[in-house]
Design an enzyme around this catalytic site. Structure first.
Site, short mmCIF file in Angstrom:
data_model
loop_
_atom_site.label_atom_id
_atom_site.label_comp_id
_atom_site.label_asym_id
_atom_site.label_seq_id
_atom_site.Cartn_x
_atom_site.Cartn_y
_atom_site.Cartn_z
N CYS A 137 0.83 -1.14 0.00
CA CYS A 137 -0.12 -0.15 0.16
C CYS A 137 0.83 1.25 -0.01
O CYS A 137 1.64 1.47 -0.64
CB CYS A 137 -1.03 -0.13 1.14
N HIS A 169 0.61 1.76 -3.49
CA HIS A 169 -0.88 2.11 -3.90
C HIS A 169 -0.72 3.35 -5.03
O HIS A 169 0.22 4.13 -4.92
CB HIS A 169 -1.53 2.97 -2.68
#
Length: 226
Positions: A142, A163
């Site tokens: 992420c 991300h």
């Protein structure tokens, strides 16, 4: 999207994450001793306020299903952290207790401001850099590859992903659109939707293809290849 759950009613105790075939709690200290005696792989998963709960729990659970001894460490002053969607997780120990330990893998979840909380932990930065220097596995998902690893010089020119909201911060853009990227001892991934693939990739690196299939099959992910 804001979660509707009450943090006080959604507390997950880290020591209770286990395969569905076993529901008993296993204290972290006892698990660590058992791991040392049996030669299990030792894994550290650090968490903080704002950690993405899916990424943390899925990583912990899948690795424990594979047989790893997973220690969950809080970078906060308390064991309990409140994740990005209001879920509370109680860690096994504080990150300061992990500084002198050696791990086969350190896997960092993402989330915001969780990635920043990990980044701001001097103890965790020390642990990750020692892990990297020793040639052992380290991973992030992420926002954490960009917000933590990139900003602290842990991630430089290696192939990596993160991300989409932070993708432009990575120096090497060759694999930024991939769901899971393995470059040497570093593994990175994109977000909650890639968390199972991320965790299974770590299982494969720790235990091999056969163990991956053993774990992925009952999870109805048998045909997925990492």
């Amino acid at each position: 999207m804001t979660a509707s759950c009450n943090p006080r009613s959604a507390v997950l105790r880290a020591g209770s994450f286990a395969a569905l075939s076993s529901f008993r709690l296993r204290p972290a200290a006892r698990t660590l001793v058992t791991a040392m005696a049996q030669g299990q792989k030792k894994v550290l998963v650090p968490i903080g306020n704002g950690t993405e709960e899916m990424e943390a729990v899925i990583t912990i659970d899948v690795l424990r299903r594979a047989g790893a001894s997973v220690t969950v460490a809080s970078v906060e002053n308390d064991l309990q952290v409140t994740c990005s969607r209001g879920v509370g997780i109680v860690a096994d120990q504080l990150i300061s207790d992990a500084v002198k330990q050696q791990y086969d893998l350190i896997a960092c979840p993402g989330g915001m401001p969780g990635a920043e909380r990990l980044r701001d932990s001097e103890a965790l930065e020390q642990i990750i850099k020692q892990q990297q220097a020793s040639g052992r596995l380290y991973a992030a998902i992420c926002a954490t590859p960009a917000v933590f690893f990139k900003s602290k010089g842990i991630l430089q020119d290696q192939k990596a992903t993160t991300h989409p909201a932070f993708a432009d911060k990575l120096s090497n853009q060759d694999a930024v659109a991939e769901r899971v990227v393995v470059d040497g001892k570093l593994t990175t991934s994109r977000g909650p939707g890639t968390a199972f693939e991320f965790a299974l990739s770590l299982v494969k690196q720790l235990y091999g293809e056969k163990k991956l299939e053993e774990i992925a099959g009952p999870m109805v992910m048998y045909d997925y290849k990492v």
